[in-house]
Design a protein around this motif. Structure first.
Motif, PDB file in Angstrom:
ATOM      1  N   MET A  10       0.831  -1.207   0.000  1.00 27.30           N
ATOM      2  CA  MET A  10       0.000   0.000   0.000  1.00 27.30           C
ATOM      3  C   MET A  10       0.862   1.252   0.000  1.00 27.30           C
ATOM      4  O   MET A  10       0.563   2.215  -0.720  1.00 27.30           O
ATOM      5  CB  MET A  10      -0.958  -0.008   1.198  1.00 27.30           C
ATOM      6  N   ALA A  11       1.947   1.252   0.762  1.00 30.64           N
ATOM      7  CA  ALA A  11       2.846   2.408   0.799  1.00 30.64           C
ATOM      8  C   ALA A  11       3.463   2.645  -0.572  1.00 30.64           C
ATOM      9  O   ALA A  11       3.584   3.796  -1.028  1.00 30.64           O
ATOM     10  CB  ALA A  11       3.931   2.207   1.859  1.00 30.64           C
ATOM     11  N   GLU A  12       3.822   1.577  -1.255  1.00 32.66           N
ATOM     12  CA  GLU A  12       4.388   1.693  -2.603  1.00 32.66           C
ATOM     13  C   GLU A  12       3.357   2.275  -3.568  1.00 32.66           C
ATOM     14  O   GLU A  12       3.667   3.147  -4.384  1.00 32.66           O
ATOM     15  CB  GLU A  12       4.859   0.327  -3.096  1.00 32.66           C
ATOM     16  N   ARG A  13       2.122   1.833  -3.452  1.00 33.73           N
ATOM     17  CA  ARG A  13       1.072   2.328  -4.346  1.00 33.73           C
ATOM     18  C   ARG A  13       0.759   3.799  -4.099  1.00 33.73           C
ATOM     19  O   ARG A  13       0.493   4.536  -5.040  1.00 33.73           O
ATOM     20  CB  ARG A  13      -0.178   1.464  -4.223  1.00 33.73           C
ATOM     21  N   VAL A  14       0.803   4.216  -2.857  1.00 31.78           N
ATOM     22  CA  VAL A  14       0.600   5.643  -2.551  1.00 31.78           C
ATOM     23  C   VAL A  14       1.649   6.465  -3.296  1.00 31.78           C
ATOM     24  O   VAL A  14       1.329   7.484  -3.912  1.00 31.78           O
ATOM     25  CB  VAL A  14       0.659   5.890  -1.021  1.00 31.78           C
ATOM     26  N   ASN A  15       2.888   6.027  -3.262  1.00 27.66           N
ATOM     27  CA  ASN A  15       3.957   6.747  -3.963  1.00 27.66           C
ATOM     28  C   ASN A  15       3.780   6.711  -5.474  1.00 27.66           C
ATOM     29  O   ASN A  15       4.104   7.677  -6.162  1.00 27.66           O
ATOM     30  CB  ASN A  15       5.324   6.201  -3.561  1.00 27.66           C
ATOM     31  N   GLN A  16       3.259   5.622  -6.006  1.00 27.95           N
ATOM     32  CA  GLN A  16       3.019   5.525  -7.442  1.00 27.95           C
ATOM     33  C   GLN A  16       1.907   6.470  -7.889  1.00 27.95           C
ATOM     34  O   GLN A  16       1.892   6.920  -9.026  1.00 27.95           O
ATOM     35  CB  GLN A  16       2.654   4.084  -7.823  1.00 27.95           C
ATOM     36  N   LEU A  17       0.984   6.771  -7.000  1.00 20.93           N
ATOM     37  CA  LEU A  17      -0.147   7.646  -7.340  1.00 20.93           C
ATOM     38  C   LEU A  17       0.221   9.129  -7.301  1.00 20.93           C
ATOM     39  O   LEU A  17      -0.420   9.939  -7.969  1.00 20.93           O
ATOM     40  CB  LEU A  17      -1.319   7.388  -6.392  1.00 20.93           C
ATOM     41  N   ARG A  18       1.218   9.507  -6.529  1.00 16.13           N
ATOM     42  CA  ARG A  18       1.562  10.926  -6.358  1.00 16.13           C
ATOM     43  C   ARG A  18       1.698  11.708  -7.669  1.00 16.13           C
ATOM     44  O   ARG A  18       1.133  12.784  -7.795  1.00 16.13           O
ATOM     45  CB  ARG A  18       2.833  11.085  -5.523  1.00 16.13           C
ATOM     46  N   PRO A  19       2.416  11.198  -8.670  1.00 14.14           N
ATOM     47  CA  PRO A  19       2.564  11.994  -9.899  1.00 14.14           C
ATOM     48  C   PRO A  19       1.260  12.139 -10.695  1.00 14.14           C
ATOM     49  O   PRO A  19       1.158  13.004 -11.559  1.00 14.14           O
ATOM     50  CB  PRO A  19       3.597  11.223 -10.727  1.00 14.14           C
ATOM     51  N   ILE A  20       0.265  11.322 -10.407  1.00 16.09           N
ATOM     52  CA  ILE A  20      -0.981  11.342 -11.171  1.00 16.09           C
ATOM     53  C   ILE A  20      -2.021  12.266 -10.525  1.00 16.09           C
ATOM     54  O   ILE A  20      -3.009  12.647 -11.147  1.00 16.09           O
ATOM     55  CB  ILE A  20      -1.555   9.905 -11.283  1.00 16.09           C
ATOM     56  N   LEU A  21      -1.802  12.649  -9.289  1.00 20.05           N
ATOM     57  CA  LEU A  21      -2.810  13.419  -8.548  1.00 20.05           C
ATOM     58  C   LEU A  21      -3.133  14.770  -9.164  1.00 20.05           C
ATOM     59  O   LEU A  21      -4.219  15.301  -8.951  1.00 20.05           O
ATOM     60  CB  LEU A  21      -2.364  13.602  -7.090  1.00 20.05           C
ATOM     61  N   SER A  22      -2.229  15.335  -9.934  1.00 21.38           N
ATOM     62  CA  SER A  22      -2.476  16.661 -10.518  1.00 21.38           C
ATOM     63  C   SER A  22      -3.354  16.607 -11.773  1.00 21.38           C
ATOM     64  O   SER A  22      -3.769  17.649 -12.273  1.00 21.38           O
ATOM     65  CB  SER A  22      -1.150  17.342 -10.848  1.00 21.38           C
ATOM     66  N   HIS A  23      -3.652  15.424 -12.258  1.00 22.82           N
ATOM     67  CA  HIS A  23      -4.477  15.306 -13.460  1.00 22.82           C
ATOM     68  C   HIS A  23      -5.920  15.726 -13.186  1.00 22.82           C
ATOM     69  O   HIS A  23      -6.492  15.347 -12.181  1.00 22.82           O
ATOM     70  CB  HIS A  23      -4.453  13.859 -13.984  1.00 22.82           C
ATOM     71  N   ARG A  24      -6.482  16.498 -14.101  1.00 20.22           N
ATOM     72  CA  ARG A  24      -7.868  16.956 -13.982  1.00 20.22           C
ATOM     73  C   ARG A  24      -8.746  16.176 -14.957  1.00 20.22           C
ATOM     74  O   ARG A  24      -9.409  16.744 -15.815  1.00 20.22           O
ATOM     75  CB  ARG A  24      -7.960  18.446 -14.286  1.00 20.22           C
ATOM     76  N   ASP A  25      -8.718  14.863 -14.790  1.00 16.64           N
ATOM     77  CA  ASP A  25      -9.494  13.986 -15.649  1.00 16.64           C
ATOM     78  C   ASP A  25      -9.915  12.773 -14.826  1.00 16.64           C
ATOM     79  O   ASP A  25      -9.713  12.738 -13.615  1.00 16.64           O
ATOM     80  CB  ASP A  25      -8.681  13.581 -16.889  1.00 16.64           C
ATOM     81  N   LYS A  26     -10.514  11.794 -15.493  1.00 19.45           N
ATOM     82  CA  LYS A  26     -10.990  10.606 -14.785  1.00 19.45           C
ATOM     83  C   LYS A  26      -9.850   9.885 -14.069  1.00 19.45           C
ATOM     84  O   LYS A  26     -10.011   9.424 -12.941  1.00 19.45           O
ATOM     85  CB  LYS A  26     -11.684   9.662 -15.766  1.00 19.45           C
ATOM     86  N   ILE A  27      -8.700   9.811 -14.712  1.00 17.86           N
ATOM     87  CA  ILE A  27      -7.549   9.143 -14.100  1.00 17.86           C
ATOM     88  C   ILE A  27      -7.137   9.865 -12.816  1.00 17.86           C
ATOM     89  O   ILE A  27      -6.832   9.234 -11.804  1.00 17.86           O
ATOM     90  CB  ILE A  27      -6.369   9.070 -15.092  1.00 17.86           C
ATOM     91  N   GLY A  28      -7.131  11.193 -12.839  1.00 14.49           N
ATOM     92  CA  GLY A  28      -6.806  11.963 -11.640  1.00 14.49           C
ATOM     93  C   GLY A  28      -7.804  11.721 -10.524  1.00 14.49           C
ATOM     94  O   GLY A  28      -7.430  11.616  -9.350  1.00 14.49           O
ATOM     95  N   TYR A  29      -9.063  11.613 -10.877  1.00 14.19           N
ATOM     96  CA  TYR A  29     -10.120  11.349  -9.891  1.00 14.19           C
ATOM     97  C   TYR A  29      -9.914   9.977  -9.244  1.00 14.19           C
ATOM     98  O   TYR A  29      -9.944   9.857  -8.016  1.00 14.19           O
ATOM     99  CB  TYR A  29     -11.489  11.424 -10.567  1.00 14.19           C
TER     100      TYR A  29
END
Length: 123
Positions: A10-29
């Motif tokens: 889970m900790a690894e996945r949290v880090n993998q998600l960080r670069p995607i959080l700024s997306h303003r689309d379905k993937i970002g959501y």
């Protein structure tokens, strides 16, 4: 989708998600929702890890010269830190994560980003 994941996963996945959080689309959501769920599941794990870092860590400076505490790989305390963390890394939790379609990533993510979050994508 419900999954059983270890704290370390889970900790690894949290880090993998960080670069995607700024997306303003379905993937970002989807990334933001999964980030929140995983972060909440890791609350106690991170508190325990932070207490061990305080216990075994050494003070260094970050890029701006501010003091930070960390456990370096070459530290004599590193093995003890890892040994004490090991059972907590392996603890499993069942979490319900949201998925997205691979087609939702077209034109939004690079190949590297897709590979990083492939665990939350489906055909």
């Amino acid at each position: 989708m419900k999954q059983k994941l270890k704290n370390a996963q889970m900790a690894e996945r949290v880090n993998q998600l960080r670069p995607i959080l700024s997306h303003r689309d379905k993937i970002g959501y989807v990334a933001a929702r999964n980030f929140r769920i995983l972060s909440e599941c890791l609350t106690e794990y991170e508190a325990f890890r932070d207490s061990l870092i305080e216990k075994y860590g050494e003070e260094t400076k970050d890029e701006q010269g501010r003091p930070i505490i960390g456990v370096k790989i070459d530290s004599p305390n590193f093995k003890v830190f890892c040994d004490e963390m090991a059972p907590f890394n392996e603890m499993e939790h069942e979490v319900e994560l949201m998925t997205a379609k691979y087609t939702d990533t077209i034109g939004c993510l690079t190949g590297e980003e897709i590979l990083g979050i492939e665990w939350m994508l489906e055909d």
